[in-house]
Write an enzyme that holds these catalytic residues in place. Structure first.
Site, PDB file in Angstrom:
ATOM      1  N   ASN A  89       0.843  -1.190   0.000  1.00  0.00           N
ATOM      2  CA  ASN A  89       0.000   0.000   0.000  1.00  0.00           C
ATOM      3  C   ASN A  89       0.880   1.242   0.000  1.00  0.00           C
ATOM      4  O   ASN A  89       1.856   1.326   0.747  1.00  0.00           O
ATOM      5  CB  ASN A  89      -0.910   0.010   1.226  1.00  0.00           C
ATOM      6  CG  ASN A  89      -2.020   1.044   1.132  1.00  0.00           C
ATOM      7  OD1 ASN A  89      -2.514   1.511   2.144  1.00  0.00           O
ATOM      8  ND2 ASN A  89      -2.435   1.412  -0.066  1.00  0.00           N
ATOM      9  N   TYR A 121      -7.698  14.164  -3.006  1.00  0.00           N
ATOM     10  CA  TYR A 121      -7.831  13.611  -1.658  1.00  0.00           C
ATOM     11  C   TYR A 121      -7.541  14.677  -0.617  1.00  0.00           C
ATOM     12  O   TYR A 121      -6.617  15.475  -0.776  1.00  0.00           O
ATOM     13  CB  TYR A 121      -6.841  12.452  -1.512  1.00  0.00           C
ATOM     14  CG  TYR A 121      -6.686  11.921  -0.108  1.00  0.00           C
ATOM     15  CD1 TYR A 121      -7.676  11.149   0.474  1.00  0.00           C
ATOM     16  CD2 TYR A 121      -5.534  12.192   0.641  1.00  0.00           C
ATOM     17  CE1 TYR A 121      -7.529  10.653   1.766  1.00  0.00           C
ATOM     18  CE2 TYR A 121      -5.375  11.694   1.919  1.00  0.00           C
ATOM     19  CZ  TYR A 121      -6.375  10.924   2.483  1.00  0.00           C
ATOM     20  OH  TYR A 121      -6.229  10.445   3.754  1.00  0.00           O
ATOM     21  N   GLU A 130     -12.666  12.703   5.910  1.00  0.00           N
ATOM     22  CA  GLU A 130     -11.682  12.308   4.912  1.00  0.00           C
ATOM     23  C   GLU A 130     -12.424  12.171   3.595  1.00  0.00           C
ATOM     24  O   GLU A 130     -13.406  11.429   3.502  1.00  0.00           O
ATOM     25  CB  GLU A 130     -11.040  10.978   5.314  1.00  0.00           C
ATOM     26  CG  GLU A 130      -9.964  10.492   4.355  1.00  0.00           C
ATOM     27  CD  GLU A 130      -9.414   9.129   4.754  1.00  0.00           C
ATOM     28  OE1 GLU A 130      -8.210   8.891   4.545  1.00  0.00           O
ATOM     29  OE2 GLU A 130     -10.194   8.298   5.279  1.00  0.00           O
ATOM     30  N   TYR A 132     -12.558  11.863  -0.856  1.00  0.00           N
ATOM     31  CA  TYR A 132     -11.946  11.435  -2.106  1.00  0.00           C
ATOM     32  C   TYR A 132     -12.856  11.813  -3.284  1.00  0.00           C
ATOM     33  O   TYR A 132     -14.066  11.539  -3.238  1.00  0.00           O
ATOM     34  CB  TYR A 132     -11.794   9.916  -2.172  1.00  0.00           C
ATOM     35  CG  TYR A 132     -10.827   9.261  -1.237  1.00  0.00           C
ATOM     36  CD1 TYR A 132      -9.588   8.824  -1.691  1.00  0.00           C
ATOM     37  CD2 TYR A 132     -11.165   8.999   0.091  1.00  0.00           C
ATOM     38  CE1 TYR A 132      -8.706   8.157  -0.851  1.00  0.00           C
ATOM     39  CE2 TYR A 132     -10.292   8.340   0.940  1.00  0.00           C
ATOM     40  CZ  TYR A 132      -9.067   7.922   0.461  1.00  0.00           C
ATOM     41  OH  TYR A 132      -8.208   7.263   1.299  1.00  0.00           O
ATOM     42  N   GLU A 222      -2.645   6.269  -5.647  1.00  0.00           N
ATOM     43  CA  GLU A 222      -2.593   5.252  -4.597  1.00  0.00           C
ATOM     44  C   GLU A 222      -2.511   3.873  -5.235  1.00  0.00           C
ATOM     45  O   GLU A 222      -3.228   3.577  -6.199  1.00  0.00           O
ATOM     46  CB  GLU A 222      -3.816   5.336  -3.687  1.00  0.00           C
ATOM     47  CG  GLU A 222      -3.814   4.306  -2.573  1.00  0.00           C
ATOM     48  CD  GLU A 222      -4.801   4.610  -1.459  1.00  0.00           C
ATOM     49  OE1 GLU A 222      -5.016   3.721  -0.618  1.00  0.00           O
ATOM     50  OE2 GLU A 222      -5.340   5.732  -1.438  1.00  0.00           O
TER      51      GLU A 222
END
Length: 353
Positions: A89, A121, A130, A132, A222
């Protein structure tokens, strides 16, 4: 990333130890070396966890498998590339130390491999969120484990809106319970314009309130348990349509540029403001805008500009990447104010030189 069959999602455990709010971003930028306006830095290759500024843009890089991931910050302002191989990740990107309502222009290429995301993000405070805006992704839809809240149209495409909850998880404010907001583009792309205000308003209308933009916002790549690559360049930003109220337009000064103020969000003891500078028919370099604060108002953070203060007047000038505007082009700076939101700060005439 929502809780899914990806098990514990180690990114949520490790990466948030490196993300900072407004104050933290300033500390990180100081360790990386702040740039004077007009100063360029050579390309920088990141292979270990870091945050800071590069050629006027904020960057964040995190990986739980050092050595298998690299992100190159180009000597061209606002551009980066990344490569990862058999990474568990990682996430990284370029953007701004504070989020805001803006049109984010980006272009590039994105190869997610077996799994990855290309997304705008960021975080808000009070409430802690949070968020996105996902433009491209691999075989796994990162919002699908959440609750679907509807759709929103932006940039000629339709996005599915999702909301999910993280319970007692690490965040930019320590271990807390917070919401995740997702806009997932149905028709994937790797270049375009994201109007953040369109998504913020759609989330608000769906019962998903936004907070103060005290934390960073980046155009991020990501990768999750995959091998892939990306190349991303940020273009200039342009103003977006504000919500009703909160906007004032003073008369132009020299005619070379104009400055427009609006309040983008507010809470019980503070608010965020944004000033948009638009060049006239001849273009401008080195603009300057005075902002007069009302009684009891104190600026706690400023982004996309530099400032000096004399009494209750804050004079804002550009940073390196937004000092020159062509004919009719626009840029903006924003700030967080502690104190009452009414009356709004008064923005004086834009001048140049």
């Amino acid at each position: 990333m929502s809780d899914t069959s990806h098990n514990s999602d180690p990114r949520h455990v490790s990466r948030r130890k490196l993300v900072f709010g407004s104050a933290g971003a300033l500390v990180a930028a100081g360790t990386a070396g702040l740039l004077l306006p007009g100063t360029a830095r050579a390309a920088t290759v990141l292979t270990s966890n870091a945050t800071g500024t590069h050629n006027g843009y904020y960057y964040s890089f995190w990986t739980d498998t050092p050595g298998s991931v690299s992100m190159t910050l180009s000597d061209t302002a606002g551009s980066y590339s990344s490569q990862w191989s058999n990474a568990n990740n990682w996430v990284g990107g370029l953007g701004w130390s504070n989020g805001s309502r803006r049109a984010v222009n980006y272009s590039g290429s994105f190869n997610p491999g077996s799994n990855g995301y290309l997304a705008l993000y960021g975080w808000t405070a009070n409430p802690l969120v949070e968020y996105y805006i996902v433009e491209n992704f691999g075989p796994y839809n990162p919002g699908s484990a959440g609750t679907r809240r509807g759709t929103v149209t932006d940039g000629g495409g339709t996005y599915d809106i999702y909301e999910s909850t993280r319970t007692n998880q690490p965040s930019v404010e320590g271990t807390k319970t917070f919401q995740q907001y997702w806009s997932i583009r149905q028709s994937k792309r790797s270049s375009g314009t994201i109007n953040t205000g369109v998504h913020f308003d759609a989330w608000q209308a769906a019962g998903m309130p936004m907070g103060a933009f005290n934390y960073y916002m980046i155009m991020a790549t990501e990768g999750y348990q995959s091998t892939g690559s990306s190349s991303v360049s940020l273009g200039g930003t342009t103003p977006t349509t504000p919500p009703p109220g909160g906007e004032t337009t003073p008369p132009p000064g020299t005619g070379a540029c104009t400055a427009t103020y609006r309040t983008t969000s507010s809470w019980s003891d503070g608010f965020n403001g944004e000033v948009t500078i638009k060049a006239g028919s001849s273009g401008i370099t080195d603009w300057k805008v005075p902002v007069t604060l009302a009684a009891g108002q104190t600026v706690s953070s400023l982004w996309n500009g530099t400032s000096s203060r004399n009494g209750n007047v804050l004079t804002v000038t550009p940073v390196g990447y937004n000092r020159t505007l062509g004919a009719g082009q626009s840029t903006s700076f924003g700030f967080t104010v502690s104190g009452p939101s009414s009356p709004s700060p008064s923005v004086g005439s834009c001048s140049v030189g």
